[in-house]
Design an enzyme around this catalytic site. Structure first.
Site, mmCIF file in Angstrom:
data_model
loop_
_atom_site.group_PDB
_atom_site.id
_atom_site.type_symbol
_atom_site.label_atom_id
_atom_site.label_comp_id
_atom_site.label_asym_id
_atom_site.label_seq_id
_atom_site.Cartn_x
_atom_site.Cartn_y
_atom_site.Cartn_z
ATOM 1 N N THR A 95 16.465 -3.415 -20.948
ATOM 2 C CA THR A 95 17.323 -2.995 -19.846
ATOM 3 C C THR A 95 18.783 -3.152 -20.257
ATOM 4 O OG1 THR A 95 15.614 -3.777 -18.315
ATOM 5 C CG2 THR A 95 17.775 -3.331 -17.387
ATOM 6 N N ASN A 136 22.347 -22.148 -13.790
ATOM 7 C CA ASN A 136 23.006 -23.260 -14.493
ATOM 8 C C ASN A 136 24.104 -22.773 -15.433
ATOM 9 O OD1 ASN A 136 21.514 -22.108 -16.560
ATOM 10 N ND2 ASN A 136 20.664 -24.035 -17.316
ATOM 11 N N TYR A 182 10.401 -17.618 -26.559
ATOM 12 C CA TYR A 182 10.520 -16.659 -25.449
ATOM 13 C C TYR A 182 9.186 -15.975 -25.179
ATOM 14 C CZ TYR A 182 12.502 -12.877 -22.604
ATOM 15 O OH TYR A 182 12.797 -11.988 -21.595
#
Length: 322
Positions: free
Chosen positions: A175, A34, A145
């Site tokens: 990461t 989105n 989260y």
């Protein structure tokens, strides 16, 4: 065997590299995004490939597709993004998971959930094995989260137990690499952006808190291996680099590699910020034959080169404080 594969959040940082790998492997790849936090530019180079398709869609809303596998990477994953709209973040984890699991059940597809090391919260066990249940503040600023991902893991396992849906769960640790959003609030992108601009580099707290940084190519390899693991291993399995660095060590290395004259300045530590974070990857080694190979210095050199190559004005800061 070639498959039809859906990647939700496929235009994001990790999602775009995953799409790229799957397209190169010859699979028919559907990228769904989105563009809440991602960039269409991340997948522009794939649009002319006959086995790649891009769909603009919000995974919190149902969608009907026929697929063999689903990689569910849809969710803001950086503090600057997921705290910008915490309710949207929680909806993406919960409703998005329900929608992809419903699709997997109907299609009899295998589905992988990109979970997170944040399920461990501010850990009391170090390094963190998959058996550790975490120390998460359920009402804190990061809970949208942390708890969203924990609830998503519960949904995946319930669909597996109740409906026989073949699921895979990976817990992704920090990461980094090319295509990171420069304003995502992650420590690597913050430090590189500030160093290249000659700005002061902001360290929260005294910089003694630790993180483990995994290069994007290593992470994508681990994710694909988990999807393709031969037995009925569901996970969860930690994916990350077990080498541990302090935030101050990272900042000093970025200054060195960029040749910047930036100064390191300290600001108060954000609420619920983990003091230590390092994965125990024994399970990934034994089940997937996986471990990261990219040294931090080389990975940072590649990431800095990418940051130098982009026009940063094309990227929008997600919140006023960035």
């Amino acid at each position: 065997m070639l498959k039809r594969i859906l990647v939700t959040g496929g235009a994001g940082f990790l999602g775009s590299h995953l799409c790229e790998r799957l397209v190169e492997m010859g699979h028919d790849v559907i990228c769904l995004d989105n563009f809440f936090t991602s960039q269409k530019a991340n997948v522009m180079h794939l649009l002319d490939r006959p086995n790649f398709e891009l769909i603009r869609h919000d995974i919190t809303l149902p969608i009907w597709l026929e697929v063999d596998e689903i990689y569910n990477l849809a969710c803001p994953a950086a503090p600057g993004h997921y705290q910008y709209n915490p309710i949207k973040t929680m909806k993406t984890s919960l409703m998005g998971s329900i929608n992809v699991l419903g699709m997997a059940k109907r299609c009899r597809a295998k589905v992988l959930q990109a979970s997170t090391s944040e399920v461990y919260g501010d850990p009391e066990v170090h390094p963190q094995p998959e058996s550790y249940r975490g120390a998460v503040n359920p009402i804190g600023q990061r809970a949208c989260y942390d708890e969203g991902k924990r609830a998503a893991e519960a949904l995946f396992m319930d669909y597996h137990r109740m409906n026989g849906v073949p699921v895979r769960i990976v817990r992704i640790f920090n990461t980094y690499g090319p295509r990171m959003h420069p304003y995502d609030g992650r420590v690597v992108s913050n430090f590189i952006r500030q160093a290249l601009a000659g700005e002061d580099i902001t360290i929260y707290g005294d910089g003694s808190q630790t993180r483990s940084f995994c290069y994007r190519d290593d992470m994508v390899e681990g994710i694909i291996r988990m999807m393709n693991v031969a037995d009925n291993f569901t996970g969860p399995v930690n994916l990350g680099n077990p080498e541990e660095f302090t935030i101050r060590e990272l900042a000093e290395l970025v200054v060195e590699l960029t040749g910047s004259r930036s100064r390191l300045i300290s600001k108060p530590l954000p609420p619920d910020d983990p003091t230590r974070r390092r994965p125990d990857i024994a399970l990934a080694k034994s089940k997937l034959g996986w471990q990261p190979t990219m040294p931090l210095r080389e990975g940072l050199e590649r990431t800095i080169a990418w940051f130098r190559s982009i026009d940063i004005s094309h990227y929008r800061p997600p919140t006023p404080r960035y």
